[in-house]
Design a protein around this motif. Structure first.
Motif, short mmCIF file in Angstrom:
data_model
loop_
_atom_site.label_atom_id
_atom_site.label_comp_id
_atom_site.label_asym_id
_atom_site.label_seq_id
_atom_site.Cartn_x
_atom_site.Cartn_y
_atom_site.Cartn_z
N LEU A 1 -0.44 -19.12 40.70
CA LEU A 1 -1.02 -18.05 39.89
C LEU A 1 -0.68 -16.67 40.47
CD1 LEU A 1 -4.53 -19.52 39.02
CD2 LEU A 1 -2.71 -18.96 37.39
N LYS B 1 2.89 -15.83 39.67
CA LYS B 1 2.99 -15.49 38.26
C LYS B 1 2.46 -14.08 37.98
CE LYS B 1 1.22 -17.78 34.31
NZ LYS B 1 0.39 -18.90 33.88
N THR B 2 1.44 -13.69 38.73
CA THR B 2 0.84 -12.37 38.53
C THR B 2 1.63 -11.26 39.23
OG1 THR B 2 -1.31 -13.45 38.56
CG2 THR B 2 -1.31 -11.06 38.77
N ARG C 1 -9.98 -14.44 40.96
CA ARG C 1 -8.82 -14.78 40.16
C ARG C 1 -7.63 -13.87 40.46
NH1 ARG C 1 -9.11 -19.63 38.37
NH2 ARG C 1 -7.35 -19.03 37.08
N GLU D 1 -5.29 -13.07 38.63
CA GLU D 1 -4.99 -12.20 37.48
C GLU D 1 -5.72 -10.86 37.55
OE1 GLU D 1 -5.82 -15.41 37.75
OE2 GLU D 1 -6.18 -16.18 35.74
N CYS E 1 -10.33 -12.55 31.99
CA CYS E 1 -9.04 -12.55 32.65
C CYS E 1 -8.23 -13.77 32.26
CB CYS E 1 -9.18 -12.42 34.16
SG CYS E 1 -9.78 -13.86 34.97
N VAL F 1 -3.94 -13.73 30.49
CA VAL F 1 -2.73 -14.35 31.04
C VAL F 1 -1.90 -15.03 29.94
CG1 VAL F 1 -1.85 -16.02 32.66
CG2 VAL F 1 -3.85 -14.66 33.22
#
Ligand code: UDP
Ligand code: MG
Length: 203
Positions: A24, A27-28, A100, A102, A199, A203
């Motif tokens: 994650l 990806k962020t 998180r 994100e 959030c 995504v």
């Protein structure tokens, strides 16, 4: 070498979340095109956490795995990570996916807007009622005593300019008061609301 962002993640027996957390984060962070490093600090886990960290670090040059000889607490783990960090910005995040990945971009943005410390505020916190209640008392008393008006002083997700971190010595349970200590030293602090439901949608 100087990086833009160092992300410090203390880890105590988190074998089930590390890989997902890492994915994650990538990806962020990748779309932000910023030079970052992720520092996992294994605080003497007795599960497979460090093996997982090592295998991620072996594949990704931006990941560093540190290990404390024995379980020494979150402050000690953060402190070990801070010592190795070479980012202009230094963020902290728990490893259990309660914080998180994100949410990081909005913390970075807010810091860039002229703050020294940005704290996440879990305003739709999904914890047991008793924990939320104790946390409310902790936040109210801490903010009355310190004068720092924050809703979620103890949230694991925060970002600092490196100057803040170099002025603070962490031990014992002091990680809970990182923002308060920065405030006492005259740094400019704010908070941003985060919420898991919203959030996930982003995504
Ligand atoms: N942690 C740590 N050492 C410890 C206990 C916890 O490094 O002795 C890490 C843990 O893996 C997590 C973060 O600190 O990444 C917060 O811990 P926890 O989730 O237990 O705290 P809570 O969510 O209850 O505040
Ligand atoms: Mg937790």
């Amino acid at each position: 070498k100087i990086k833009e962002l160092s992300l410090i993640i203390p880890v105590f027996n988190e074998k089930d979340s590390i890989k997902e957390l890492y994915e994650l984060l990538i990806k962020t962070l990748n779309p932000l095109a910023l030079d970052f490093e992720i520092i996992f600090v294994d605080d003497g886990s007795d599960d497979k956490s460090f093996e997982i960290i090592k295998s991620i670090a072996a594949r990704d040059n931006n990941v560093l795995g540190l290990r404390l000889r024995k379980n020494s607490g979150k402050s000690a783990a953060l402190s070990a990570g801070f010592e190795q960090a070479c980012g202009r910005f230094i963020a902290t995040m728990d490893a259990d996916l309660q914080d998180r990945p994100e949410e990081l971009p909005q913390l970075i943005e807010t810091l860039k807007n002229g703050y020294d410390v940005v704290c996440a505020w879990r305003h739709q916190r999904k914890d047991p009622l008793l924990k939320k209640f104790l946390s409310l008392i902790f936040n109210k008393t801490s903010s009355i005593i310190s004068g720092l008006k924050l809703h979620d002083i103890n949230c694991g997700l925060k970002i600092f300019r490196k100057e803040v971190i170099s002025e603070i010595q962490l031990y014992g349970q002091l990680h809970r008061y990182l923002a308060v200590m920065a405030y006492y030293k005259g740094f400019k602090i704010t908070e941003v609301k985060i919420g898991r439901a919203s959030c996930r949608e982003r995504v």
